[in-house]
Design a protein around this motif. Structure first.
Motif, short mmCIF file in Angstrom:
data_model
loop_
_atom_site.label_atom_id
_atom_site.label_comp_id
_atom_site.label_asym_id
_atom_site.label_seq_id
_atom_site.Cartn_x
_atom_site.Cartn_y
_atom_site.Cartn_z
N SER A 193 -89.65 57.74 -106.41
CA SER A 193 -90.71 56.78 -106.11
C SER A 193 -90.83 56.58 -104.60
O SER A 193 -89.92 56.87 -103.84
N GLN A 197 -93.66 50.93 -102.49
CA GLN A 197 -93.61 50.27 -103.80
C GLN A 197 -92.57 50.89 -104.71
O GLN A 197 -92.71 50.88 -105.93
N GLY A 198 -91.54 51.44 -104.12
CA GLY A 198 -90.50 52.08 -104.92
C GLY A 198 -89.16 52.06 -104.22
O GLY A 198 -88.83 51.11 -103.53
N ARG A 199 -88.41 53.14 -104.37
CA ARG A 199 -87.06 53.20 -103.82
C ARG A 199 -86.92 54.32 -102.78
O ARG A 199 -85.82 54.66 -102.37
N ASP A 205 -84.53 53.54 -113.10
CA ASP A 205 -85.09 52.22 -113.35
C ASP A 205 -85.18 51.98 -114.85
O ASP A 205 -84.90 52.87 -115.66
N VAL A 214 -88.85 46.40 -108.42
CA VAL A 214 -89.39 47.76 -108.56
C VAL A 214 -89.61 48.10 -110.03
O VAL A 214 -90.67 48.59 -110.42
N SER A 217 -92.59 46.25 -111.33
CA SER A 217 -93.84 46.75 -110.80
C SER A 217 -94.30 47.98 -111.57
O SER A 217 -95.48 48.10 -111.93
#
Length: 237
Positions: A193, A197-199, A205, A214, A217
């Motif tokens: 991601s 908006q992620g890692r 996840d 996260v 989302s």
């Protein structure tokens, strides 16, 4: 353009070539935005007759997944003409199921390496979401399309209650899948991601509204799931 490059262009012809190294494939002739990557050994088809024009890049199509793009002229030395055209291998649904544990293991090994999210990344260590999925299945010989929305259309739709390890989970809008992960079981999935908006890389996840920011989302963008039941068959050229 150097005389050396011009000479090589004039000796090229439309046809199938093999990559002698990992290559970047771009989404326009400007070659300023990565679209995908071609791992060493992959086949590509040169679709632009460079001997009759003076391009700044070469138009190509990757044979295994029919993905189009553009190759830098400086990468000409990393192509060799193919003596044998690419041919896909067919898999039964049962054969694919038996290979899924190894595809899953590929993603775990990829996560163990230092990595970050790379738009267009398919060869590692840096992947985008669908690039990681494509690479994981390719590691066991199974071909799937390149982009998340293409992978969604390619898979057999299943309900979330039917999820099994190795299934693909799709996220995005009501119009289109824009993200994909690989289901691991126990409500968990692995994916690459983005940074905002992620890692910013590969991580695990959970499919839940009770996870961290996260996970929540992505859960809010959940579209559905699909199962790989066949290997992609490229167009005949």
């Amino acid at each position: 353009m150097s005389s050396n490059i011009e000479s090589k262009i004039q000796n090229l012809a439309v046809g199938e070539y093999q990559c002698l190294a990992n290559l970047n494939i771009y989404d326009s002739p400007n070659c300023d935005r990565l679209a995908t990557q071609a791992a060493k050994g992959r086949h590509l088809y040169l679709t632009l007759d460079a001997s009759t024009e003076r391009p700044t890049s070469l138009q190509v199509c990757l044979c295994e997944d029919d993905y189009p793009g553009w190759l830098l002229l400086s990468d000409l030395d990393l192509l060799q003409p193919c003596t044998v055209s690419y041919r896909a291998i067919s898999f039964s649904e049962a054969e694919i199921k038996n290979l899924l544990p190894d595809a899953i293991a590929f993603t775990h090994k990829a996560m163990e390496q230092p990595n970050y999210y790379l738009w267009g990344g398919t060869v590692g260590p840096n992947y985008d979401c669908s690039g990681l999925m494509q690479a994981a299945f390719a590691s066991v010989g199974i071909l799937i399309p390149r982009d998340a929305y293409q992978q969604e259309a390619f898979t057999q739709p299943i309900s979330l209650t039917e999820l099994q390890p190795g299934d693909l989970i799709f996220f995005g809008t009501s119009q289109k899948a824009t993200h994909v992960g690989l289901y691991l079981g126990d409500g968990k999935y692995i994916h690459s991601s983005g940074k905002t908006q992620g890692r910013n890389g590969i991580a695990i996840d959970r499919l839940t509204e009770q996870g961290d920011e996260v996970s929540r989302s992505y859960y809010q963008q959940l579209r559905g799931a699909g199962r790989v039941v066949k290997s992609y068959e490229p167009q005949k050229r």
